[in-house]
Enzyme design. Structure first.
Site, PDB file in Angstrom:
ATOM      1  N   ASP A   1      11.256   9.282 -10.095  1.00  9.89           N
ATOM      2  CA  ASP A   1      11.202   8.656  -8.770  1.00  9.89           C
ATOM      3  C   ASP A   1      11.939   7.318  -8.784  1.00  9.89           C
ATOM      4  OD1 ASP A   1      10.559   8.630  -6.075  1.00  9.89           O
ATOM      5  OD2 ASP A   1       8.639   7.630  -6.380  1.00  9.89           O
TER       6      ASP A   1
ATOM      7  N   THR B   1       0.851  -1.189   0.000  1.00  3.94           N
ATOM      8  CA  THR B   1       0.000   0.000   0.000  1.00  3.94           C
ATOM      9  C   THR B   1       0.884   1.235   0.000  1.00  3.94           C
ATOM     10  OG1 THR B   1      -1.767  -1.126   1.217  1.00  3.94           O
ATOM     11  CG2 THR B   1      -1.790   1.275   1.238  1.00  3.94           C
TER      12      THR B   1
ATOM     13  N   GLY C   1       1.005   5.751  -1.008  1.00  5.39           N
ATOM     14  CA  GLY C   1       0.258   6.976  -0.794  1.00  5.39           C
ATOM     15  C   GLY C   1      -0.926   7.132  -1.716  1.00  5.39           C
ATOM     16  N   MET C   2      -0.889   6.502  -2.893  1.00  2.00           N
ATOM     17  CA  MET C   2      -1.960   6.703  -3.856  1.00  2.00           C
ATOM     18  C   MET C   2      -2.707   5.430  -4.206  1.00  2.00           C
ATOM     19  SD  MET C   2      -1.751   8.801  -7.461  1.00  2.00           S
ATOM     20  CE  MET C   2      -1.483   7.461  -8.581  1.00  2.00           C
TER      21      MET C   2
END
Length: 484
Positions: free
Chosen positions: A140, A21, A23-24
């Protein structure tokens, strides 16, 4: 979509196990019931499904990854937006990589040996080369987004915050995207990420593989980003070969124009190291450091040079660590526990985020960041009226600082030349009223008296000569007496 409620998504994908899981989104191990194969399904978190920006970013990840066909880039199989119970969800279906994230591998083993490090760097650089060739910058690159398969194949994933020339901007005002530990200096300073920014991040990964520690660390993302800007990493262990040292040092040069320009150049340099060809020494940054050394910032710059922790985390939270991994769920991204201050001490401004936008929109956005705004109208025909043409200062600015925002206004339209007005005959013939004591010709009453006397004298002499009165001529003489 919740972890406790697996479902058949889009009438095709059976969600079997929650792997990670972020942040988005959530990443599930799933089964494609139509093709009877295992896949990874990334589902946008339900709290973001009503946010157009998050949905657009999620969709952009699918679009970016779909155009990148390479063995070292996770393959995208499908994308959809469909109801799931009472919710409307967006989901992305990708290949399932049987292995683990590089971040988990490093956490377990510490350091990697030279050959294994070069193998990881070479495959990751090859993936970035394909992305850069297609005009896509990942933005990223980090160990959590580099997956190492059980077969040794390295796969790069998570293009959720990637940028391409054909995509629309998806970052908000003052937002910095990326993860602080792997953020390039130009990104930390508010500049635009380029392919050289991905190279810098890959250099940091190489450093971490060889040293067994991150190149830059700190108590919060602000401190880490500042170190990216103004410090150099500590020396690599003594057992690292000189040629490999030069590879990492070149990738970590602060000035992006002096690094390897893209993934292809980095890949070729790895090949040179493996072949025993000595690389040139990395150029010295010299005066290209963006910030002074630690402890001198207060005496060199008056403005606090802080990167907003909330902005850094906004981008970092998008990445889902170790997505598409089969087996035990990997650790959460490193920055997930580094929440930092709840209110940033400064914000990071980049002119490119504001120029061309409506001035009212920019003013409201800057005010929301705690900045004072001074509007400056600039007459120009080169920009649409009401759009921002520039802001100053840019970079890291303290909360409460005044930002000058110039915006375009249309230059005044010159009036057409007017024809000279004609004077009516009757007006020209009219005799204006004159002040007391002034004659029609502009003389005084005394001048008129002299002229009358002179004219009368001439008329009298003439009348005597002709033998008749001269009242009419006398009048005429009075008129002529008004001359010079």
């Amino acid at each position: 979509m919740t972890a406790a409620a697996p479902a058949l998504l889009g009438n095709r994908y059976e969600l079997c196990e929650l792997l990670a899981t972020g942040g988005m989104g959530q990443v599930w191990r799933a089964r494609d019931v139509l093709l009877s194969r295992e896949v990874a399904v990334k589902v946008l978190r339900s709290e973001f499904t009503g946010d157009p920006t998050f949905v657009a970013r999620f969709r952009a990840e699918a679009q970016h990854a779909a155009v990148l066909a390479h063995r070292n880039i996770a393959t995208v199989h499908d994308y959809g937006e469909a109801p799931a119970g009472p919710e409307e969800v967006a989901y992305l279906v990708m290949e399932l990589v049987h292995g683990e994230a590089l971040s988990d591998l490093l956490a377990r083993e510490g350091r990697l040996d030279v050959e294994r490090t070069l193998d990881v760097l070479r495959q990751t650089a090859a993936a970035l080369a394909a992305a850069h060739r297609a005009g896509v910058v990942h933005r990223d690159v980090k160990p959590g987004n580099v997956l190492v398969g059980v077969d040794g194949v390295v796969t790069i994933t998570d293009f959720g915050i990637a940028w391409s020339a054909s995509s629309v901007p998806l970052t908000k005002t003052g937002q910095v995207v990326g993860t602080a530990h792997y953020l390039s200096p130009e990104q930390a300073a508010g500049g635009k990420a380029t392919s050289a920014s991905d190279v810098y991040a890959l250099g940091l990964i190489g450093y971490e593989c060889l040293a067994g520690r991150r190149a830059f660390d700190g108590e919060n993302p602000v401190q880490i980003a500042l170190r990216q800007l103004r410090e150099v990493p500590g020396p690599l262990p003594a057992d690292v070969p000189e040629n490999l040292r030069r590879l990492i040092e070149r990738a970590l040069v602060k000035d992006p124009t002096r690094r390897f320009p893209d993934g292809a150049a980095f890949r070729d340099a790895v090949d040179d190291v493996r072949a025993g060809r000595m690389l040139p020494r990395a150029p010295r940054d010299g005066g290209t450091h963006l910030l002074p050394a630690v402890g001198r910032a207060a005496t060199v710059r008056r403005r606090p040079l802080l990167v907003p922790a909330l902005a850094l985390l906004a981008g970092a939270g998008i990445a889902v660590a170790a997505s598409h991994v089969l087996g035990s769920p990997p650790a959460a991204p490193a920055v997930a526990t580094e929440t930092g201050p709840t209110t940033p001490a400064a914000v990071l401004l980049a002119a490119g985020d504001h120029v061309g936008r409506p001035v009212g929109e920019v003013q409201a956005a800057l005010a929301a960041l705690g900045l004072a705004v001074e509007l400056i109208a600039v007459e120009t025909a080169g920009s649409p009226p009401g759009t921002v043409t520039g802001i100053t200062p840019v970079g890291a600015v303290a909360v409460g600082e005044r930002i000058a925002v110039s915006y375009a206004v249309a230059p005044p339209v010159p009036a057409p030349p007017s024809a000279p007005a004609s004077v009516p005959t009757e007006v020209a013939a009219a005799v204006p009223e004159r002040p007391a004591g002034e004659t029609a010709a502009g003389g005084t009453a005394e001048d008129e008296a002299k002229g009358t006397a002179k004219g009368t004298a001439k008329a009298t002499a003439k009348d005597r000569a002709k033998g008749r009165g001269g009242s009419d001529e006398g009048s005429g003489g009075r008129g002529r007496g008004n001359g010079p």
